[in-house]
Motif scaffolding. Structure first.
Motif, PDB file in Angstrom:
ATOM      1  N   SER A  93       0.833  -1.203   0.000  1.00 34.76           N
ATOM      2  CA  SER A  93       0.000   0.000   0.000  1.00 34.76           C
ATOM      3  C   SER A  93       0.871   1.257   0.000  1.00 34.76           C
TER       4      SER A  93
ATOM      5  N   CYS B 141       0.597   3.050   3.330  1.00 31.29           N
ATOM      6  CA  CYS B 141       1.415   2.442   4.387  1.00 31.29           C
ATOM      7  C   CYS B 141       2.880   2.805   4.223  1.00 31.29           C
TER       8      CYS B 141
ATOM      9  N   SER C 187      -8.658   8.154   8.367  1.00 26.23           N
ATOM     10  CA  SER C 187      -9.119   6.758   8.357  1.00 26.23           C
ATOM     11  C   SER C 187      -8.090   5.851   7.687  1.00 26.23           C
ATOM     12  N   THR C 188      -7.420   6.350   6.668  1.00 27.97           N
ATOM     13  CA  THR C 188      -6.375   5.582   5.989  1.00 27.97           C
ATOM     14  C   THR C 188      -5.164   5.404   6.899  1.00 27.97           C
TER      15      THR C 188
ATOM     16  N   TYR D  55      -5.211   5.257  10.167  1.00 29.56           N
ATOM     17  CA  TYR D  55      -5.564   4.231  11.156  1.00 29.56           C
ATOM     18  C   TYR D  55      -5.518   2.828  10.542  1.00 29.56           C
ATOM     19  N   ARG D  56      -5.981   2.668   9.313  1.00 29.34           N
ATOM     20  CA  ARG D  56      -5.916   1.362   8.654  1.00 29.34           C
ATOM     21  C   ARG D  56      -4.466   0.928   8.513  1.00 29.34           C
ATOM     22  N   CYS D  57      -3.619   1.858   8.098  1.00 26.46           N
ATOM     23  CA  CYS D  57      -2.202   1.540   7.892  1.00 26.46           C
ATOM     24  C   CYS D  57      -1.500   1.176   9.197  1.00 26.46           C
TER      25      CYS D  57
ATOM     26  N   ASN E 253      -2.775   0.082  11.899  1.00 29.09           N
ATOM     27  CA  ASN E 253      -3.297  -1.204  12.385  1.00 29.09           C
ATOM     28  C   ASN E 253      -2.612  -2.367  11.677  1.00 29.09           C
ATOM     29  N   GLU E 254      -2.356  -2.221  10.381  1.00 31.82           N
ATOM     30  CA  GLU E 254      -1.631  -3.268   9.644  1.00 31.82           C
ATOM     31  C   GLU E 254      -0.169  -3.314  10.057  1.00 31.82           C
TER      32      GLU E 254
END
Length: 123
Positions: A34, A37, A63-64, A66-68, A70-71
Motif C-alpha cells: 500500500s 502504508c 481513516s487511511t 488508522y488502517r495503515c 493497524n496493519e
C-alpha cells in the motif's frame, strides 16, 4: 520475532537486529504493498508520531492512517506506545524501531548489515 543485541552480533556488526518470522514477513510485505502504508513508514523516519501527526505529514485521510498503522503494528516495522500529555489526554504514538530493512533469501547466508537498527526478513 527475536532480537539480537550487541552481545550477539549479526554479520560482524554491532547494531541490534530484529529477525522477523515468515508470517511477520508476509504481513509486512502485504502492508508495504500500500502506498499509504509506505508513506506512514517514511514519515516515521523523523521520530514517533500520533495518527493526526501522520495524517498531516503524509497528507492522507485519517481513516487511511488508522488502517495503515493497524496493519503495520502487526509487523516488526512499527511499534505503538502511549503518549501521555499533561492535560490527561493520552494518544497512541507510532514509531519505527528500525532504520533499514534487509531481506535474505536463505537463513544461513551471511548478509552485510548496515549501521543502525535493522529488520532482517528471511523468506
Amino acid at each position: 520475532m527475536t532480537r539480537s543485541t550487541a552481545s550477539e552480533p549479526v554479520a560482524s556488526m554491532e547494531s541490534p537486529v530484529i529477525r522477523a518470522s515468515p508470517d511477520e514477513a508476509a504481513r509486512l510485505f502485504d502492508a508495504l504493498d500500500s502506498e499509504a502504508c509506505r508513506t506512514v513508514v517514511r514519515s516515521l523516519a523523523d521520530g514517533p508520531m500520533t495518527a493526526k501527526e501522520l495524517q498531516a505529514a503524509g497528507d492522507i485521510p485519517l481513516s487511511t492512517v488508522y488502517r495503515c498503522v493497524n496493519e503495520l503494528v502487526d509487523t516488526p516495522l512499527v511499534e505503538e506506545t502511549t503518549r501521555v500529555s499533561e492535560g490527561g489526554h493520552h494518544a497512541s504514538e507510532y514509531s519505527r524501531p528500525v532504520e533499514s530493512l534487509v531481506v535474505a533469501l536463505d537463513a544461513d547466508a551471511p548478509i552485510q548489515v548496515p549501521e543502525g537498527p535493522v529488520l532482517e526478513l528471511t523468506l
